[in-house]
Design a protein around this motif. Structure first.
Motif, PDB file in Angstrom:
ATOM      1  N   TYR A 139      -5.233   7.662  -1.836  1.00  0.00           N
ATOM      2  CA  TYR A 139      -6.129   7.811  -2.972  1.00  0.00           C
ATOM      3  C   TYR A 139      -7.421   8.481  -2.536  1.00  0.00           C
ATOM      4  N   LYS A 162      -5.047   8.624  -7.701  1.00  0.00           N
ATOM      5  CA  LYS A 162      -4.045   8.025  -6.808  1.00  0.00           C
ATOM      6  C   LYS A 162      -2.754   8.837  -6.810  1.00  0.00           C
ATOM      7  N   LEU A 204      -2.464   3.307  -0.056  1.00  0.00           N
ATOM      8  CA  LEU A 204      -2.081   2.608  -1.288  1.00  0.00           C
ATOM      9  C   LEU A 204      -0.856   1.728  -1.040  1.00  0.00           C
TER      10      LEU A 204
END
Length: 595
Positions: free
Chosen positions: A233, A253, A325
């Motif tokens: 991200y 993202k 992430l």
């Protein structure tokens, strides 16, 4: 004669090679030499090709000119070898590099490499022009090296649009036909500074990230772009200061092949996302990923009714963060920067990021080196091998060896605790080290540092409660004192070495070499003194020659003793050891401060 000829051949070949490759990758070949797949393998010992490293190559062509961008995601690289390769081996590559970044050079029509292994690159752009005589398709293959002591990645230009690629035999090679023109990295926005405000990192006509904003009536359009792999991200925060905490956050993202946008806010160092964009005044216009370029375009009202979406009528510090992430959720960032001043998001201004402030890191590292490379090394050797030195003389009412040992170990305590406080004040909390490559062992640096500091505090407390030398329990204290002190010294050396290789320290590989040399020399010194002590014990029973002369007449006895006096006093070797440890310490501190 038979021996001289091979030696002469080796010498001449070695000298020729030094002239041919004064800097850069040895595989960078001039036109007169044949090329090979082995050219892409660095001669760095046990390092291997690691395809998980975040290094990428993109290539596009416009007419006869090819633009090649090499970049690192949330990392940097020091060395590279770039080569233009024909898809059909019967074709000949002819052309020239018309644009080259600084600290690089071309070796031939097709090869280019670095010239300075100390420079940290995040992205480089080359422009290569094919000759009129060139036919057939080509691709661009590169070896990208983080540092000499770490793994490397062999990769090639990215896949263009479907139906226009051909894959060579090696899985990492991708051909791009002359007719294709895919997106190459992120191009600088020509409107930056005129109609758009911008924050970017660009080099040689290519950007590793680009953030823009533009006032459009009652709205402001934001564009967040970054060259990135999946499951990462990029976030920007609006902050009243240049630190994290109490900020409004926008996040772009890329996870599982899908790009999404979300809003959030921070409380301290904790991030929370908003469950919906409803009522925030924010609309997502685009979220996409093409050829490694992740892009989010949104429009938001200047004044929002949502308290977590800050008004843009006032200026804010712009924070930028990048991170992983896991499971699709935003976690602690691996990289965070801040604008050098507050930003007016209703104007078209060019913004620069603050240079990372590593002063506290340098102080922390310097204190640890002074504590363990210098003072601990001196204090341990003095107490272990020189208790019988200085012929029983005293200094300020105590034996000389004890004064040296105590002064050294008190200094270790003061510098270690100070270093711990300095780095804790800098980061504000316990935080894992974020590693850009596969050196996961570096993540243990903070834990080892806490253990070392704890042992450093425990040992002097033990000394305060030690029993008298004649007490029958004194050997237990001696053993415990030795184990805690020696254990702390060994762990500290490992911790310092790990710290030298953390990206934030930004130290050249030579710093690690100095640390390796120190560790080797210290072990040799310990073994040498230990062998000397063992030999000395054996000689003590024989270094006095007693000749008994007995007078049979008067029953008297006389003993004559001969004592051997050493040519060099034992203490001289300790002074030499002290000089060596000071030299190692000063070398490391100078490298750290000047890096």
């Amino acid at each position: 004669m038979s021996l001289k000829i091979p030696l002469l051949v080796i010498f001449v070949c070695g000298a020729w090679q030094c002239r041919a490759y004064p800097s850069g990758a040895p595989g960078c070949k001039p036109n007169s030499l044949p090329v090979s797949e082995y050219d892409f393998i660095p001669s760095h010992g046990s390092t291997v090709d690691d395809q998980n490293l975040p290094y990428y190559v993109n290539a596009t062509n416009s007419g006869k000119e090819w633009t090649v961008v090499i970049w690192a995601e949330n990392s940097y690289f020091k060395g590279l070898l770039l080569r233009v390769i024909p898809l059909n081996s019967s074709n000949t590559v002819t052309g020239t590099y018309v644009t080259m970044p600084s600290d690089t050079r071309n070796c031939s029509d097709s090869d280019a490499t670095h010239t300075n292994a100390d420079t940290n690159h995040t992205s480089l752009m080359f422009v290569w022009r094919q000759s009129d005589a060139m036919t057939g398709d080509v691709y661009f293959k590169a070896t990208i090296v983080h540092t000499k002591s770490t793994n490397y990645k062999i990769t090639a230009s990215s896949v263009p649009n479907p139906g226009t690629t051909v894959t060579p035999s090696a899985s990492t090679q991708t051909a791009i036909t002359m007719s294709t023109a895919p997106q190459s990295g992120i191009s600088p926005d020509p409107e930056c500074g005129s109609t758009k405000g911008c924050l970017s990192s660009c080099s040689g006509g290519a950007c590793s990230y680009l953030i823009t904003w533009q006032k459009r009536g009652d709205l402001v359009r934001f564009e967040l772009m970054i060259m990135s792999s999946e499951n990462r991200y990029q976030a920007i925060g609006f902050s009243s200061d240049n630190k994290m905490g109490g900020d409004s956050v926008m996040v772009c993202k890329s996870y599982g092949g899908t790009v999404t946008f979300e809003l959030g806010h921070t409380v301290g160092t904790t991030y929370s996302n908003l469950p919906s964009l409803t009522g925030t005044g924010v609309n997502v216009l685009e979220s996409s990923q093409t050829d490694g370029r992740v892009r989010c375009v949104i429009e938001r009202t200047i004044n929002s009714t949502n308290s977590y979406v800050f008004s843009l009528t006032r200026s804010w510090h712009l924070l930028r963060a990048i991170g992983p992430l896991p499971g699709g959720a935003v976690t602690y960032h691996s990289t965070r920067t801040a604008s050098s001043s507050q930003v007016d998001f209703l104007s078209a201004s060019l913004i620069t990021e603050e240079q990372p402030d590593n002063l506290m890191v340098k102080i922390h590292g310097s204190f640890m080196m002074i504590a363990w490379v210098m003072f601990s090394s001196i204090g341990i050797v003095t107490a272990r091998f020189f208790k019988d030195g200085w012929e029983g003389k005293t200094l300020m009412g105590q034996k000389v060896w004890f004064q040296i040992h105590r002064t050294s170990m008190v200094s270790v305590f003061l510098f270690t605790v100070s270093a711990f406080v300095v780095i804790f004040v800098d980061v504000g909390e316990y935080r894992e080290v974020v590693v850009a490559d596969d050196r996961d062992y570096l993540k243990y640096h903070p834990i080892l540092g806490i253990v070392v500091t704890s042992l450093t505090v425990i040992n002097p407390i033990m000394s305060l409660f030690r029993c008298a030398p004649t007490d029958k329990k004194r050997p237990l204290f001696n053993v415990a004192h030795f184990l805690v002190g020696t254990g702390a010294h060994i762990l500290a050396a490992i911790t310092v070495l790990f710290g030298m290789n953390i990206d934030r320290s930004n130290l050249p590989v030579e710093a690690s070499y100095v640390m390796y040399a120190y560790m080797a020399v210290f072990v040799v010194i310990e073994i040498t003194f230990e062998l000397h002590r063992v030999c000395q014990k054996g000689l003590n029973s024989n270094n006095h020659v007693a000749m008994e002369m007995k007078n049979f007449g008067d029953k008297s006895e006389k003993s004559i003793q001969f004592e051997e006096s050493p040519m060099i006093k034992k203490e001289v070797f300790l002074y030499f050891h002290m000089l060596l440890m000071v030299a190692f310490c000063v070398s490391m501190v100078v490298i750290l401060i000047t890096s």
